[in-house]
Scaffold this motif. Structure first.
Motif, short mmCIF file in Angstrom:
data_model
loop_
_atom_site.label_atom_id
_atom_site.label_comp_id
_atom_site.label_asym_id
_atom_site.label_seq_id
_atom_site.Cartn_x
_atom_site.Cartn_y
_atom_site.Cartn_z
N ILE A 283 0.85 -1.19 0.00
CA ILE A 283 0.00 0.00 0.00
C ILE A 283 0.88 1.24 0.00
N ILE A 284 0.67 2.09 -0.98
CA ILE A 284 1.38 3.37 -1.05
C ILE A 284 0.32 4.45 -0.98
N LYS A 285 0.34 5.20 0.10
CA LYS A 285 -0.69 6.21 0.32
C LYS A 285 -0.38 7.50 -0.45
N ARG A 286 -1.23 8.50 -0.26
CA ARG A 286 -1.15 9.74 -1.05
C ARG A 286 0.12 10.54 -0.81
N ASN A 287 0.57 11.21 -1.88
CA ASN A 287 1.66 12.16 -1.83
C ASN A 287 2.99 11.54 -1.39
#
Length: 83
Positions: A29-33
């Motif tokens: 999982i790679i979250k925002r920004n």
């Protein structure tokens, strides 16, 4: 943003010799920004928190908290990023 030659691995294999013919999928999982530098590797079962930066060449083996800069092999938190 992902730099060139970033490797995001979502599969692993069991360590037992008899089971090495199978692959075990796991989430990344790679979250925002998030920024990931060139040639970084992100391994299975890792979450990278919002607004974090992964240095070039880092190998991420554990979750990265939000608002952090990580670097190294294995990647470690170098500093918190101010809001």
């Amino acid at each position: 943003m992902l730099g060139p030659r970033v490797n995001i691995s979502s599969e692993n294999h069991p360590v037992e010799i008899a089971s090495r013919k199978t692959m075990v999928p796991a989430e990344v999982i790679i979250k925002r920004n998030v920024w990931v530098g060139a040639i970084a590797t992100i391994l299975p079962r890792v979450t990278i928190g919002e607004n974090s930066v992964v240095a070039a060449g880092a190998v991420v083996t554990k979750d990265v908290p939000s608002n952090c800069f990580v670097a190294g092999v294995p990647a470690k938190v170098i500093k918190k990023i101010g809001q």
